[in-house]
Design an enzyme around this catalytic site. Structure first.
Site, short mmCIF file in Angstrom:
data_model
loop_
_atom_site.label_atom_id
_atom_site.label_comp_id
_atom_site.label_asym_id
_atom_site.label_seq_id
_atom_site.Cartn_x
_atom_site.Cartn_y
_atom_site.Cartn_z
N GLY A 68 0.89 -0.75 0.14
CA GLY A 68 0.13 -0.14 -0.16
C GLY A 68 0.82 1.38 0.02
O GLY A 68 0.58 1.90 -0.74
N THR A 69 1.60 1.24 0.99
CA THR A 69 3.00 2.00 0.64
C THR A 69 3.39 2.80 -0.33
O THR A 69 3.25 3.99 -1.12
CB THR A 69 3.65 1.87 1.65
OG1 THR A 69 3.51 1.77 2.88
CG2 THR A 69 5.41 3.00 1.74
N ASN A 145 -6.81 4.92 9.21
CA ASN A 145 -6.37 4.02 10.14
C ASN A 145 -6.56 3.81 11.78
O ASN A 145 -5.68 2.57 12.58
CB ASN A 145 -4.85 3.15 10.06
CG ASN A 145 -4.05 5.02 9.66
OD1 ASN A 145 -4.52 5.82 9.27
ND2 ASN A 145 -2.72 4.84 10.85
N GLN A 175 -7.77 0.88 4.55
CA GLN A 175 -8.22 1.09 5.48
C GLN A 175 -9.88 0.18 5.26
O GLN A 175 -10.49 -0.96 6.00
CB GLN A 175 -8.16 1.60 6.79
CG GLN A 175 -6.71 1.45 7.67
CD GLN A 175 -6.29 0.33 8.40
OE1 GLN A 175 -7.29 -0.39 8.96
NE2 GLN A 175 -5.39 0.74 8.63
N HIS A 197 -2.99 -7.83 2.39
CA HIS A 197 -2.50 -7.94 3.90
C HIS A 197 -3.70 -7.42 5.01
O HIS A 197 -3.83 -8.19 6.27
CB HIS A 197 -1.14 -8.12 4.57
CG HIS A 197 -0.56 -6.60 5.14
ND1 HIS A 197 -0.94 -6.42 5.72
CD2 HIS A 197 0.09 -5.21 4.68
CE1 HIS A 197 -0.27 -5.14 6.29
NE2 HIS A 197 0.63 -4.29 5.30
N THR A 233 9.33 -7.46 -12.60
CA THR A 233 8.68 -9.14 -12.47
C THR A 233 7.12 -9.58 -11.54
O THR A 233 7.51 -9.02 -10.41
CB THR A 233 9.40 -9.90 -12.41
OG1 THR A 233 10.16 -10.05 -13.50
CG2 THR A 233 8.57 -11.82 -12.65
N CYS A 319 2.21 6.42 20.31
CA CYS A 319 3.21 5.18 20.47
C CYS A 319 3.09 4.31 19.61
O CYS A 319 3.48 2.77 19.87
CB CYS A 319 2.17 4.87 22.21
SG CYS A 319 0.00 4.68 22.11
N1 PLP Z 1 -2.55 3.83 3.96
C1 PLP Z 1 -3.40 3.17 5.32
C2 PLP Z 1 -4.20 3.97 5.71
C3 PLP Z 1 -2.33 1.67 6.18
O1 PLP Z 1 -3.44 1.35 7.32
C4 PLP Z 1 -1.54 1.10 6.02
C5 PLP Z 1 -1.30 0.13 6.76
O2 PLP Z 1 -1.39 0.19 7.73
C6 PLP Z 1 -0.61 1.55 4.83
C7 PLP Z 1 -1.14 2.97 3.77
C8 PLP Z 1 0.71 0.98 4.27
O3 PLP Z 1 0.45 -0.64 3.83
P1 PLP Z 1 1.28 -1.29 3.44
O4 PLP Z 1 1.18 -2.11 5.18
O5 PLP Z 1 1.11 -2.25 3.02
O6 PLP Z 1 2.45 -0.98 3.12
#
Ligand code: PLP
Length: 378
Positions: A68-69, A145, A175, A197, A233, A319
């Protein structure tokens, strides 16, 4: 073990092991190769994309990434910026968006941060006041999140397109996907991120939905996979299993059950700790998250006390295991004595009422024990 930190990650569906075997051991061919077996794999990827688009009701393309990042980075850096343009974000975007914005700011791009309310939901008036026709990109998370607060993305897209028709609207749905029904066409977003995940798929598979007709630049260059958008790939097993997990999560999603469980946790908690701050507005949030903050308490101590009893819960980002962040609690309007006491309970479809009863009883014991220690009675 009772696992109540499903917003951090979820357990992978065990059947995915069979998918991994199928695509990593038995049919391990590179989808870019020209022989028939490889073309079959390439077709399986195409079908997985179509399945995902069908489930999420999108018209466009899914670009697979390694997280996601990465999909968030692709949106933030891939959208074309023009001279004197501006980017709008909510003040509590995940660090996968926020840190990109900081980087763009350091390169001279103007970024404005929209206020949120006490529950992490974007303040519409503040959003409107920051919109202008030089906005090139808006990135507002679909569901928060930390608090689970759900933004009215459909409305925010409409407001944006009225004032800045050329702006690209991205939403981080990491989320939201798997936790609530998603209709990408209805939301009207140009770009939308999600991550396998978080809905029982594999770690290390992200997706960026790109609406038909929207063009962004790649940020990874090489062999031209994903129509040149994301060279590398393909993680075939990851891709195929993402479509599988998405289909299964939506077949099993029981929002009412989750809502009832979260309501019962909230009710018990407010009785136990009357001065705690509830950060989740249950009517306007995901059904599986409850965030609260306890004054003058270190959430991480409670996390460890509960871990000793076989119960896993989450804390807020202030935290987090990485380092202290106060950006989110400040944006939520919490005062200092609450910063370290943010706790996040996040359940999954498989969380049972019995598990929650055990959690509530052990949470009470741990909280009372901690208070006894603080008061010097233990
Ligand atoms: N964006 C949100 C709102 C998230 O909660 C998260 C992960 O907790 C991410 C992005 C990042 O996703 P990833 O863990 O697949 O890199």
């Amino acid at each position: 073990m009772i696992y109540l930190d499903n917003s951090a990650t979820t357990a992978m569906y065990p059947e995915i092991l069979d998918i991994i075997k199928k695509y990593a051991v038995d049919n391990y061919y590179n989808p870019s190769a020209l022989y028939t077996k490889a073309l079959d794999i390439s077709n399986d990827i195409k079908q997985a994309k179509q399945k995902i688009l069908d489930i999420l009701k999108g018209s466009g393309n899914i670009c697979f990434t390694a997280s996601g990042t990465e999909a968030d980075n692709m949106a933030m850096f891939g959208v074309k910026k023009f001279k004197d343009c501006k980017i709008l974000l909510s003040s509590i975007e995940h660090s996968a968006i926020y840190q990109c914005a900081k980087r763009l700011e350091s390169q001279g791009v103007q970024v404005e941060y929209v206020k949120v309310d006490n529950y992490g939901i974007v303040d519409e008036e503040d959003f409107k006041s920051k919109l202008s026709n030089n906005v090139s990109l808006v990135s507002i998370m679909h569901a928060c999140n930390e608090t689970g607060g759900v933004n009215d993305i459909e409305n925010l897209v409409k407001l944006t397109k009225k004032v800045a028709p050329k702006a690209i609207f991205h939403s981080d749905g990491v989320q939201a996907v798997g936790k609530m029904p998603i209709n990408l066409n209805k939301l009207g977003v140009d770009l939308y991120t999600f991550s396998a995940h978080k809905f029982h798929g594999m770690k290390g598979v992200g997706c960026l939905y790109i609406k038909k007709g929207v063009n962004i630049n790649p940020i990874i260059f090489g062999g031209g996979q994903e129509n040149g958008l994301r060279s590398a790939t393909e993680n075939v097993a990851g891709i195929i299993s993402t479509a599988y997990a998405l289909e299964k999560i939506y077949k099993n999603l029981d929002i009412q059950k989750n809502t009832n469980i979260i309501a019962s946790i909230k009710e018990n908690l407010v009785k136990l700790i009357p001065n705690c701050k509830i950060n989740t507005d249950t009517g306007r949030s995901l059904s599986n998250i409850l965030s609260f903050a306890i004054p003058n308490t270190r959430g991480e101590v409670l996390v460890h006390l509960l871990e000793d009893k076989g119960i896993i819960i989450g804390t807020g980002s202030a935290c987090s295991a990485q380092k202290a962040h106060t950006r989110v609690p400040i944006a939520l309007g919490l005062s200092k004595e609450y910063f370290d006491g943010m706790i996040r309970i996040s359940i999954s479809n498989s969380t049972t009422v019995e598990e929650v009863q055990v959690f509530l009883s052990e949470f009470k014991n741990s909280f009372e024990y901690l208070n006894g220690v603080i008061a010097g009675k233990i």
